[in-house]
Write a protein that holds these residues in place. Structure first.
Motif, short mmCIF file in Angstrom:
data_model
loop_
_atom_site.label_atom_id
_atom_site.label_comp_id
_atom_site.label_asym_id
_atom_site.label_seq_id
_atom_site.Cartn_x
_atom_site.Cartn_y
_atom_site.Cartn_z
N TRP A 1 -17.15 -3.35 -6.06
CA TRP A 1 -16.55 -3.96 -4.89
C TRP A 1 -15.08 -4.30 -5.10
O TRP A 1 -14.39 -4.65 -4.16
CB TRP A 1 -17.30 -5.25 -4.52
CG TRP A 1 -18.78 -5.09 -4.37
CD1 TRP A 1 -19.74 -5.71 -5.11
CD2 TRP A 1 -19.48 -4.26 -3.44
NE1 TRP A 1 -21.00 -5.32 -4.70
CE2 TRP A 1 -20.86 -4.43 -3.67
CE3 TRP A 1 -19.07 -3.38 -2.43
CZ2 TRP A 1 -21.83 -3.76 -2.94
CZ3 TRP A 1 -20.05 -2.71 -1.70
CH2 TRP A 1 -21.40 -2.90 -1.95
N HIS B 1 -13.70 -2.69 -2.03
CA HIS B 1 -14.42 -2.62 -0.76
C HIS B 1 -13.42 -2.57 0.39
O HIS B 1 -12.32 -3.11 0.30
CB HIS B 1 -15.32 -3.84 -0.62
CG HIS B 1 -16.27 -3.77 0.53
ND1 HIS B 1 -15.90 -4.16 1.81
CD2 HIS B 1 -17.57 -3.36 0.61
CE1 HIS B 1 -16.93 -3.99 2.62
NE2 HIS B 1 -17.95 -3.51 1.93
N SER B 2 -13.80 -1.93 1.49
CA SER B 2 -12.89 -1.77 2.62
C SER B 2 -12.44 -3.10 3.21
O SER B 2 -11.39 -3.19 3.84
CB SER B 2 -13.56 -0.92 3.71
OG SER B 2 -14.77 -1.53 4.15
N ALA B 3 -13.24 -4.15 3.02
CA ALA B 3 -12.86 -5.47 3.53
C ALA B 3 -12.01 -6.26 2.54
O ALA B 3 -11.57 -7.36 2.86
CB ALA B 3 -14.11 -6.27 3.89
N SER B 4 -11.79 -5.69 1.36
CA SER B 4 -11.06 -6.42 0.32
C SER B 4 -9.67 -5.81 0.14
O SER B 4 -9.16 -5.06 0.97
CB SER B 4 -11.85 -6.41 -0.99
OG SER B 4 -11.24 -7.24 -1.95
N ASN B 5 -9.05 -6.13 -1.00
CA ASN B 5 -7.68 -5.71 -1.28
C ASN B 5 -7.48 -5.81 -2.79
O ASN B 5 -8.04 -6.72 -3.42
CB ASN B 5 -6.72 -6.64 -0.53
CG ASN B 5 -5.26 -6.25 -0.68
OD1 ASN B 5 -4.65 -6.43 -1.73
ND2 ASN B 5 -4.68 -5.71 0.39
N LYS C 1 0.81 -1.21 0.00
CA LYS C 1 0.00 0.00 0.00
C LYS C 1 0.85 1.27 0.00
O LYS C 1 0.53 2.23 -0.70
CB LYS C 1 -0.93 -0.01 1.21
CG LYS C 1 -1.95 1.12 1.21
CD LYS C 1 -2.95 0.96 2.35
CE LYS C 1 -4.00 2.06 2.31
NZ LYS C 1 -4.99 1.91 3.42
N LYS D 1 2.00 1.68 -3.36
CA LYS D 1 0.93 1.47 -4.33
C LYS D 1 1.40 0.53 -5.44
O LYS D 1 1.24 0.81 -6.63
CB LYS D 1 0.44 2.81 -4.91
CG LYS D 1 -0.26 3.68 -3.88
CD LYS D 1 -0.87 4.91 -4.51
CE LYS D 1 -1.65 5.72 -3.47
NZ LYS D 1 -2.28 6.93 -4.06
N SER E 1 -6.47 -9.66 -4.93
CA SER E 1 -7.49 -10.62 -4.49
C SER E 1 -7.48 -11.90 -5.30
O SER E 1 -8.06 -12.91 -4.87
CB SER E 1 -8.89 -9.98 -4.57
OG SER E 1 -9.17 -9.59 -5.90
N LYS F 1 -10.34 0.69 -7.17
CA LYS F 1 -11.02 0.91 -5.90
C LYS F 1 -11.71 -0.39 -5.49
O LYS F 1 -12.34 -1.05 -6.30
CB LYS F 1 -12.04 2.03 -6.02
CG LYS F 1 -11.40 3.40 -6.29
CD LYS F 1 -12.46 4.48 -6.39
CE LYS F 1 -11.82 5.84 -6.66
NZ LYS F 1 -12.84 6.92 -6.78
#
Length: 218
Positions: free
Chosen positions: A165, A117-121, A85, A88, A124, A115
């Motif tokens: 998502w 979801h906050s629970a994802s990455n 992160k 990036k 994935s 972009k």
């Protein structure tokens, strides 16, 4: 094998894989894709450990960037995708299964990060391998193919994924085809020649926008 997601650290806990019967096809002897052989989520018969903690059945641990993909295992190598992160950067990582040493890590040539979801990455998708090459997909870029030494053999930019998502699909192999389901509100589902990276077929399908993995049963 358990991948534990912590706020700033990802640990891979490696356990001894049971020896494989000599007459068992190699692909079913390892864990070559999302949910393992045939996408079944079931390992071949063996004496596997079922309990893990810091002092029991832990052979090694190694810090790697965060991600929500699963490990892909073939012989003495473990492949992961991850997202660094701070920089990036999306990465493909190869780890020695016996020692936990990181053998190589390579940044994907993504210019922007999707972009999610906050629970994802953004990392994935689980890699898939045929025992000679490893294939990875990032919604922020597309497909990449590496040999086991970390040489990039080809890339297939597919553009930024359009999914509210974040993409959750993983590539699979079926014969000489690398298949990727890119259901993004009507975008394509296609097959890529796994050696050359040339698109063999594609079509548009009006199916949701979930970005889920498909399965090829043998």
């Amino acid at each position: 094998m358990i991948r534990v997601l912590l706020p700033s650290l990802l640990l891979t806990l490696a356990t001894v894989l049971a020896p494989c019967p000599a007459d068992e096809p190699a692909r079913n002897a390892w864990w070559p894709q999302f949910r393992g052989p045939n996408g079944s989520g079931i390992a071949s018969d063996g004496d596997y450990p079922i309990e893990f903690d810091k002092s029991k059945n832990l052979l090694w641990k190694v810090a790697v960037p965060a991600g929500v993909s699963s490990p892909c295992v073939w012989n003495d190598k473990v492949f992961l995708t991850a997202y660094k992160k701070g920089r990036k950067k999306l990465q493909t990582i190869c780890i020695d299964r016996d020692s936990g040493e990181i053998l190589w890590r390579i940044d994907a040539p993504a210019e922007e990060i999707e972009k999610v979801h906050s629970a994802s990455n953004p990392a994935s998708a689980t890699p898939v391998t045929d025992g000679q090459r490893v294939y990875v997909y990032f919604g922020s870029y597309g497909l990449e193919c590496y040999d086991f030494e970390g040489n990039r053999l080809w890339t297939k930019p597919l553009g930024m994924a359009q999914n509210r998502w974040g993409m959750g699909t993983s590539p699979i192999l079926a014969g000489e085809l690398l298949i990727l389901s890119c259901d993004q509100g009507g975008r394509s589902f296609g097959g890529v020649n796994d050696v050359q990276g040339a698109i063999s077929f594609s079509y548009r399908a009006q199916i949701g926008g979930a970005g889920m993995t498909v399965y090829a049963r043998r």
